[in-house]
Design a protein around this motif. Structure first.
Motif, PDB file in Angstrom:
ATOM      1  N   ARG A  87      11.840   3.272  -3.661  1.00 45.18           N
ATOM      2  CA  ARG A  87      13.144   3.437  -3.005  1.00 45.18           C
ATOM      3  C   ARG A  87      13.154   4.630  -2.050  1.00 45.18           C
ATOM      4  O   ARG A  87      13.722   4.571  -0.965  1.00 45.18           O
ATOM      5  N   ASN A  88      12.479   5.718  -2.430  1.00 47.39           N
ATOM      6  CA  ASN A  88      12.440   6.904  -1.574  1.00 47.39           C
ATOM      7  C   ASN A  88      11.400   6.797  -0.465  1.00 47.39           C
ATOM      8  O   ASN A  88      11.546   7.415   0.591  1.00 47.39           O
ATOM      9  N   LEU A  89      10.346   6.021  -0.688  1.00 49.38           N
ATOM     10  CA  LEU A  89       9.313   5.849   0.332  1.00 49.38           C
ATOM     11  C   LEU A  89       9.724   4.873   1.427  1.00 49.38           C
ATOM     12  O   LEU A  89       9.346   5.056   2.592  1.00 49.38           O
ATOM     13  N   GLN A  90      10.481   3.841   1.084  1.00 55.80           N
ATOM     14  CA  GLN A  90      10.822   2.799   2.057  1.00 55.80           C
ATOM     15  C   GLN A  90      11.411   3.348   3.355  1.00 55.80           C
ATOM     16  O   GLN A  90      10.952   2.978   4.441  1.00 55.80           O
ATOM     17  N   PRO A  91      12.411   4.235   3.300  1.00 57.58           N
ATOM     18  CA  PRO A  91      12.947   4.764   4.564  1.00 57.58           C
ATOM     19  C   PRO A  91      11.920   5.603   5.337  1.00 57.58           C
ATOM     20  O   PRO A  91      11.936   5.601   6.568  1.00 57.58           O
ATOM     21  N   LEU A  92      11.048   6.298   4.630  1.00 50.92           N
ATOM     22  CA  LEU A  92      10.039   7.119   5.299  1.00 50.92           C
ATOM     23  C   LEU A  92       9.044   6.241   6.063  1.00 50.92           C
ATOM     24  O   LEU A  92       8.640   6.575   7.175  1.00 50.92           O
ATOM     25  N   ILE A  93       8.702   5.122   5.468  1.00 50.52           N
ATOM     26  CA  ILE A  93       7.801   4.174   6.125  1.00 50.52           C
ATOM     27  C   ILE A  93       8.533   3.483   7.271  1.00 50.52           C
ATOM     28  O   ILE A  93       7.996   3.367   8.381  1.00 50.52           O
ATOM     29  N   ALA A  94       9.775   3.066   7.027  1.00 50.25           N
ATOM     30  CA  ALA A  94      10.566   2.370   8.053  1.00 50.25           C
ATOM     31  C   ALA A  94      10.812   3.250   9.279  1.00 50.25           C
ATOM     32  O   ALA A  94      10.822   2.750  10.407  1.00 50.25           O
ATOM     33  N   GLN A  95      10.996   4.546   9.075  1.00 51.77           N
ATOM     34  CA  GLN A  95      11.226   5.474  10.189  1.00 51.77           C
ATOM     35  C   GLN A  95       9.925   5.846  10.899  1.00 51.77           C
ATOM     36  O   GLN A  95       9.953   6.542  11.919  1.00 51.77           O
ATOM     37  N   GLY A  96       8.804   5.444  10.338  1.00 51.84           N
ATOM     38  CA  GLY A  96       7.521   5.771  10.955  1.00 51.84           C
ATOM     39  C   GLY A  96       7.024   7.162  10.626  1.00 51.84           C
ATOM     40  O   GLY A  96       6.153   7.693  11.323  1.00 51.84           O
ATOM     41  N   TRP A  97       7.552   7.774   9.572  1.00 52.19           N
ATOM     42  CA  TRP A  97       7.139   9.113   9.173  1.00 52.19           C
ATOM     43  C   TRP A  97       5.949   9.085   8.224  1.00 52.19           C
ATOM     44  O   TRP A  97       5.203  10.039   8.110  1.00 52.19           O
ATOM     45  N   VAL A  98       5.806   7.974   7.489  1.00 49.19           N
ATOM     46  CA  VAL A  98       4.704   7.795   6.549  1.00 49.19           C
ATOM     47  C   VAL A  98       4.049   6.461   6.861  1.00 49.19           C
ATOM     48  O   VAL A  98       4.731   5.475   7.155  1.00 49.19           O
ATOM     49  N   ALA A  99       2.722   6.444   6.806  1.00 53.36           N
ATOM     50  CA  ALA A  99       1.966   5.204   7.035  1.00 53.36           C
ATOM     51  C   ALA A  99       1.226   4.829   5.759  1.00 53.36           C
ATOM     52  O   ALA A  99       0.748   5.699   5.023  1.00 53.36           O
ATOM     53  N   GLU A 100       1.165   3.528   5.516  1.00 52.73           N
ATOM     54  CA  GLU A 100       0.334   2.999   4.439  1.00 52.73           C
ATOM     55  C   GLU A 100      -0.952   2.511   5.083  1.00 52.73           C
ATOM     56  O   GLU A 100      -0.919   1.649   5.958  1.00 52.73           O
ATOM     57  N   ASP A 101      -2.057   3.071   4.653  1.00 53.05           N
ATOM     58  CA  ASP A 101      -3.342   2.697   5.231  1.00 53.05           C
ATOM     59  C   ASP A 101      -3.797   1.335   4.708  1.00 53.05           C
ATOM     60  O   ASP A 101      -3.171   0.767   3.808  1.00 53.05           O
ATOM     61  N   VAL A 102      -4.876   0.866   5.246  1.00 50.15           N
ATOM     62  CA  VAL A 102      -5.436  -0.410   4.795  1.00 50.15           C
ATOM     63  C   VAL A 102      -5.839  -0.277   3.338  1.00 50.15           C
ATOM     64  O   VAL A 102      -6.153   0.826   2.868  1.00 50.15           O
ATOM     65  N   PRO A 103      -5.818  -1.373   2.606  1.00 51.94           N
ATOM     66  CA  PRO A 103      -6.180  -1.293   1.188  1.00 51.94           C
ATOM     67  C   PRO A 103      -7.563  -0.684   0.978  1.00 51.94           C
ATOM     68  O   PRO A 103      -8.477  -0.907   1.759  1.00 51.94           O
ATOM     69  N   ALA A 104      -7.664   0.091  -0.085  1.00 54.29           N
ATOM     70  CA  ALA A 104      -8.939   0.721  -0.439  1.00 54.29           C
ATOM     71  C   ALA A 104      -9.903  -0.345  -0.960  1.00 54.29           C
ATOM     72  O   ALA A 104      -9.564  -1.525  -1.019  1.00 54.29           O
ATOM     73  N   SER A 105     -11.063   0.070  -1.360  1.00 56.78           N
ATOM     74  CA  SER A 105     -12.098  -0.860  -1.805  1.00 56.78           C
ATOM     75  C   SER A 105     -11.655  -1.718  -2.992  1.00 56.78           C
ATOM     76  O   SER A 105     -12.156  -2.814  -3.175  1.00 56.78           O
ATOM     77  N   ASP A 106     -10.697  -1.226  -3.781  1.00 58.56           N
ATOM     78  CA  ASP A 106     -10.218  -2.023  -4.911  1.00 58.56           C
ATOM     79  C   ASP A 106      -9.273  -3.134  -4.465  1.00 58.56           C
ATOM     80  O   ASP A 106      -8.882  -3.978  -5.249  1.00 58.56           O
ATOM     81  N   GLY A 107      -8.880  -3.106  -3.196  1.00 56.49           N
ATOM     82  CA  GLY A 107      -8.012  -4.148  -2.656  1.00 56.49           C
ATOM     83  C   GLY A 107      -6.551  -3.986  -3.000  1.00 56.49           C
ATOM     84  O   GLY A 107      -5.709  -4.739  -2.534  1.00 56.49           O
ATOM     85  N   ARG A 108      -6.210  -3.010  -3.817  1.00 51.15           N
ATOM     86  CA  ARG A 108      -4.808  -2.840  -4.226  1.00 51.15           C
ATOM     87  C   ARG A 108      -4.198  -1.562  -3.673  1.00 51.15           C
ATOM     88  O   ARG A 108      -3.083  -1.565  -3.199  1.00 51.15           O
ATOM     89  N   SER A 109      -4.909  -0.477  -3.781  1.00 54.10           N
ATOM     90  CA  SER A 109      -4.386   0.828  -3.380  1.00 54.10           C
ATOM     91  C   SER A 109      -4.283   0.931  -1.858  1.00 54.10           C
ATOM     92  O   SER A 109      -5.229   0.615  -1.147  1.00 54.10           O
ATOM     93  N   ARG A 110      -3.114   1.336  -1.384  1.00 54.66           N
ATOM     94  CA  ARG A 110      -2.892   1.550   0.053  1.00 54.66           C
ATOM     95  C   ARG A 110      -2.490   3.008   0.237  1.00 54.66           C
ATOM     96  O   ARG A 110      -1.314   3.339   0.127  1.00 54.66           O
ATOM     97  N   PRO A 111      -3.451   3.883   0.497  1.00 58.97           N
ATOM     98  CA  PRO A 111      -3.157   5.315   0.585  1.00 58.97           C
ATOM     99  C   PRO A 111      -2.067   5.636   1.609  1.00 58.97           C
ATOM    100  O   PRO A 111      -1.997   5.033   2.673  1.00 58.97           O
ATOM    101  N   LEU A 112      -1.222   6.583   1.246  1.00 66.19           N
ATOM    102  CA  LEU A 112      -0.127   7.035   2.091  1.00 66.19           C
ATOM    103  C   LEU A 112      -0.544   8.296   2.835  1.00 66.19           C
ATOM    104  O   LEU A 112      -1.193   9.176   2.265  1.00 66.19           O
TER     105      LEU A 112
END
Length: 160
Positions: A87-112
């Motif tokens: 809930r707190n991350l969604q606006p940060l991502i939507a505003q372009g302040w935080v990016a989720e990177d491509v999934p890591a080698s495990d295919g699940r984790s998307r580093p912020l």
């Protein structure tokens, strides 16, 4: 207030007083949540002109400090439940302040990580944070502010 040998806080004892009153007067959780709401409100007021609230600002700082970081590592560092973190991350991502990177080698984790805009927001809102920090330090007193910081430093990382 009586203290048990192990250092835990025990209820003041008054035989004629209802249990709920004793708990209300002595409950550490209630007091900590009350303090948290007051402090959050003060930081929220200071950060409002920047379009961000205190919990989101906290996340920006943690992502800047430890990023790229997975959601699970971020929630462990900040004691967030998964739904609260989302809930707190969604606006940060939507505003372009935080990016989720491509999934890591495990295919699940998307580093912020912070974007350029997120770093600029952090830089521009730092003066508001500093003013709120000074206000809160005056409210708690120097010794209270230091005690709060020392308690926080001693908390273990949350196991998710």
């Amino acid at each position: 207030m009586q203290h048990e040998p192990k250092g835990t806080v025990e209820l003041d004892r008054a035989a004629d007083e209802p249990l709920s009153r004793r708990i209300a007067r002595n409950c550490l959780m209630t007091r900590a949540r009350q303090i948290s709401r007051v402090l959050t409100s003060l930081y929220d007021d200071a950060l409002c002109p920047f379009g961000i609230v205190a919990p989101q600002f906290s996340l920006l700082v943690l992502i800047a400090e430890f990023g790229p970081i997975s959601r699970s590592d971020l929630s462990r560092r900040n004691y967030h439940e998964r739904s609260t973190l989302t809930r707190n991350l969604q606006p940060l991502i939507a505003q372009g302040w935080v990016a989720e990177d491509v999934p890591a080698s495990d295919g699940r984790s998307r580093p912020l990580s912070l974007t350029h805009e997120g770093k600029a927001l952090l830089d521009s809102a730092a003066c508001a944070w500093s003013a709120a920090q000074s206000h809160v330090t005056r409210l708690l007193g120097e010794s209270g502010a230091h005690a709060l910081m020392n308690i926080a430093r001693e908390l273990p990382l949350r196991v998710v």
